[in-house]
Scaffold this motif. Sequence first.
Motif, PDB file in Angstrom:
ATOM      1  N   ALA A  14       0.821  -1.220   0.000  1.00 29.14           N
ATOM      2  CA  ALA A  14       0.000   0.000   0.000  1.00 29.14           C
ATOM      3  C   ALA A  14       0.853   1.268   0.000  1.00 29.14           C
ATOM      4  CB  ALA A  14      -0.945  -0.002   1.196  1.00 29.14           C
ATOM      5  N   VAL A  15       2.059   1.213   0.557  1.00 30.04           N
ATOM      6  CA  VAL A  15       2.917   2.406   0.598  1.00 30.04           C
ATOM      7  C   VAL A  15       4.035   2.364  -0.435  1.00 30.04           C
ATOM      8  CG1 VAL A  15       2.400   2.899   3.015  1.00 30.04           C
ATOM      9  CG2 VAL A  15       4.395   1.483   2.457  1.00 30.04           C
ATOM     10  N   LEU A  16       4.125   1.294  -1.187  1.00 30.67           N
ATOM     11  CA  LEU A  16       5.173   1.106  -2.189  1.00 30.67           C
ATOM     12  C   LEU A  16       4.826   1.896  -3.452  1.00 30.67           C
ATOM     13  CD1 LEU A  16       7.794  -0.572  -2.621  1.00 30.67           C
ATOM     14  CD2 LEU A  16       6.352  -2.325  -3.641  1.00 30.67           C
ATOM     15  N   LYS A  17       5.231   3.151  -3.449  1.00 33.19           N
ATOM     16  CA  LYS A  17       4.933   4.048  -4.573  1.00 33.19           C
ATOM     17  C   LYS A  17       6.182   4.856  -4.881  1.00 33.19           C
ATOM     18  CE  LYS A  17       0.112   4.575  -3.259  1.00 33.19           C
ATOM     19  NZ  LYS A  17      -0.082   4.233  -1.866  1.00 33.19           N
ATOM     20  N   VAL A  18       6.834   4.539  -5.981  1.00 32.92           N
ATOM     21  CA  VAL A  18       8.034   5.270  -6.370  1.00 32.92           C
ATOM     22  C   VAL A  18       7.633   6.677  -6.792  1.00 32.92           C
ATOM     23  CG1 VAL A  18      10.003   5.347  -7.924  1.00 32.92           C
ATOM     24  CG2 VAL A  18       9.131   3.142  -7.155  1.00 32.92           C
ATOM     25  N   ARG A  19       8.275   7.662  -6.195  1.00 35.39           N
ATOM     26  CA  ARG A  19       8.012   9.046  -6.586  1.00 35.39           C
ATOM     27  C   ARG A  19       9.277   9.884  -6.429  1.00 35.39           C
ATOM     28  NH1 ARG A  19       5.522   7.319  -2.187  1.00 35.39           N
ATOM     29  NH2 ARG A  19       5.869   8.592  -0.385  1.00 35.39           N
ATOM     30  N   ARG A  20       9.437  10.776  -7.367  1.00 33.47           N
ATOM     31  CA  ARG A  20      10.551  11.715  -7.319  1.00 33.47           C
ATOM     32  C   ARG A  20      10.081  12.933  -6.543  1.00 33.47           C
ATOM     33  NH1 ARG A  20      15.411  11.998  -8.416  1.00 33.47           N
ATOM     34  NH2 ARG A  20      15.406  10.196  -9.756  1.00 33.47           N
ATOM     35  N   ILE A  21      10.820  13.254  -5.475  1.00 37.02           N
ATOM     36  CA  ILE A  21      10.472  14.387  -4.629  1.00 37.02           C
ATOM     37  C   ILE A  21      11.118  15.660  -5.163  1.00 37.02           C
ATOM     38  CG2 ILE A  21      10.595  15.307  -2.271  1.00 37.02           C
ATOM     39  CD1 ILE A  21       8.828  12.774  -2.595  1.00 37.02           C
ATOM     40  N   SER A  22      12.353  15.523  -5.599  1.00 36.20           N
ATOM     41  CA  SER A  22      13.083  16.648  -6.180  1.00 36.20           C
ATOM     42  C   SER A  22      14.132  16.078  -7.130  1.00 36.20           C
ATOM     43  CB  SER A  22      13.773  17.473  -5.078  1.00 36.20           C
ATOM     44  OG  SER A  22      14.893  16.776  -4.559  1.00 36.20           O
ATOM     45  N   TRP A  24      17.028  15.605  -6.519  1.00 42.18           N
ATOM     46  CA  TRP A  24      18.010  14.830  -5.760  1.00 42.18           C
ATOM     47  C   TRP A  24      17.419  13.739  -4.884  1.00 42.18           C
ATOM     48  CZ3 TRP A  24      17.891  20.182  -5.969  1.00 42.18           C
ATOM     49  CH2 TRP A  24      18.843  20.746  -6.813  1.00 42.18           C
ATOM     50  N   VAL A  25      16.113  13.698  -4.736  1.00 39.27           N
ATOM     51  CA  VAL A  25      15.501  12.753  -3.802  1.00 39.27           C
ATOM     52  C   VAL A  25      14.386  11.957  -4.481  1.00 39.27           C
ATOM     53  CG1 VAL A  25      14.241  12.508  -1.619  1.00 39.27           C
ATOM     54  CG2 VAL A  25      16.013  14.251  -1.831  1.00 39.27           C
ATOM     55  N   GLU A  26      14.442  10.630  -4.270  1.00 42.19           N
ATOM     56  CA  GLU A  26      13.396   9.726  -4.718  1.00 42.19           C
ATOM     57  C   GLU A  26      12.990   8.867  -3.525  1.00 42.19           C
ATOM     58  OE1 GLU A  26      13.551   7.627  -8.681  1.00 42.19           O
ATOM     59  OE2 GLU A  26      13.705   5.894  -7.336  1.00 42.19           O
ATOM     60  N   THR A  27      11.753   8.467  -3.486  1.00 44.08           N
ATOM     61  CA  THR A  27      11.278   7.659  -2.366  1.00 44.08           C
ATOM     62  C   THR A  27      10.319   6.583  -2.860  1.00 44.08           C
ATOM     63  OG1 THR A  27      10.282   7.758  -0.159  1.00 44.08           O
ATOM     64  CG2 THR A  27       9.341   9.196  -1.826  1.00 44.08           C
ATOM     65  N   GLY A  28      10.142   5.567  -2.033  1.00 39.65           N
ATOM     66  CA  GLY A  28       9.104   4.577  -2.292  1.00 39.65           C
ATOM     67  C   GLY A  28       9.460   3.384  -3.132  1.00 39.65           C
ATOM     68  N   SER A  29      10.722   3.158  -3.452  1.00 41.22           N
ATOM     69  CA  SER A  29      11.063   1.987  -4.270  1.00 41.22           C
ATOM     70  C   SER A  29      11.212   0.722  -3.428  1.00 41.22           C
ATOM     71  CB  SER A  29      12.335   2.228  -5.080  1.00 41.22           C
ATOM     72  OG  SER A  29      13.440   2.427  -4.228  1.00 41.22           O
ATOM     73  N   VAL A  30      11.316   0.877  -2.104  1.00 38.01           N
ATOM     74  CA  VAL A  30      11.316  -0.246  -1.164  1.00 38.01           C
ATOM     75  C   VAL A  30      10.370   0.122  -0.023  1.00 38.01           C
ATOM     76  CG1 VAL A  30      12.684  -1.616   0.472  1.00 38.01           C
ATOM     77  CG2 VAL A  30      13.702  -0.924  -1.712  1.00 38.01           C
ATOM     78  N   ALA A  31       9.573  -0.858   0.406  1.00 36.38           N
ATOM     79  CA  ALA A  31       8.669  -0.652   1.534  1.00 36.38           C
ATOM     80  C   ALA A  31       8.902  -1.751   2.566  1.00 36.38           C
ATOM     81  CB  ALA A  31       7.221  -0.679   1.076  1.00 36.38           C
ATOM     82  N   ALA A  32       8.706  -1.401   3.819  1.00 37.40           N
ATOM     83  CA  ALA A  32       8.822  -2.365   4.914  1.00 37.40           C
ATOM     84  C   ALA A  32       7.571  -2.296   5.769  1.00 37.40           C
ATOM     85  CB  ALA A  32      10.049  -2.047   5.769  1.00 37.40           C
ATOM     86  N   ALA A  33       7.236  -3.423   6.371  1.00 35.59           N
ATOM     87  CA  ALA A  33       6.120  -3.482   7.321  1.00 35.59           C
ATOM     88  C   ALA A  33       6.563  -4.347   8.495  1.00 35.59           C
ATOM     89  CB  ALA A  33       4.879  -4.065   6.667  1.00 35.59           C
ATOM     90  N   ILE A  34       6.224  -3.886   9.695  1.00 37.22           N
ATOM     91  CA  ILE A  34       6.564  -4.633  10.903  1.00 37.22           C
ATOM     92  C   ILE A  34       5.315  -4.823  11.749  1.00 37.22           C
ATOM     93  CG2 ILE A  34       8.994  -3.964  10.977  1.00 37.22           C
ATOM     94  CD1 ILE A  34       8.333  -1.784  12.916  1.00 37.22           C
TER      95      ILE A  34
END
Length: 132
Positions: A14-22, A24-34
Amino acid sequence: MDSDWKKLLDSAKAVLKVRRISEWVETGSVAAAILTDRKHIYTGVCIDSACSLGMCAERNAVACMLTHGEHSVLKMLCINKDGIFLPPCGACREFLMELDPQKNAELEVMLGEEHIVRLRDLLPEWWGWKKG
């Protein structure tokens, strides 16, 4: 796959969403759940930055857990954008063990739908057990 693992996998997806923030920054290519010993699920995504000040997904999930006053983990998993299970990084293995050596040593880590190991198996010679 039991219901706890299914909930963890669904939460990570559900949170695994690749997005470019700027630039220099990208997020969401790996997700973890505990899953904690209080039966709460916390998630996190990786933050990749050009200056290497990003964070891995599992540490973000652990930070969320700590923010909510918990520190003992029963189960965890990490997946990448292609749906491949990943082991927690070395820093997170260490961090999780330091939080609660007795309980977290027994936490189950899913490395594949049919492949589950305990944190103690990923840190067989952990320095914290060698006191004195």
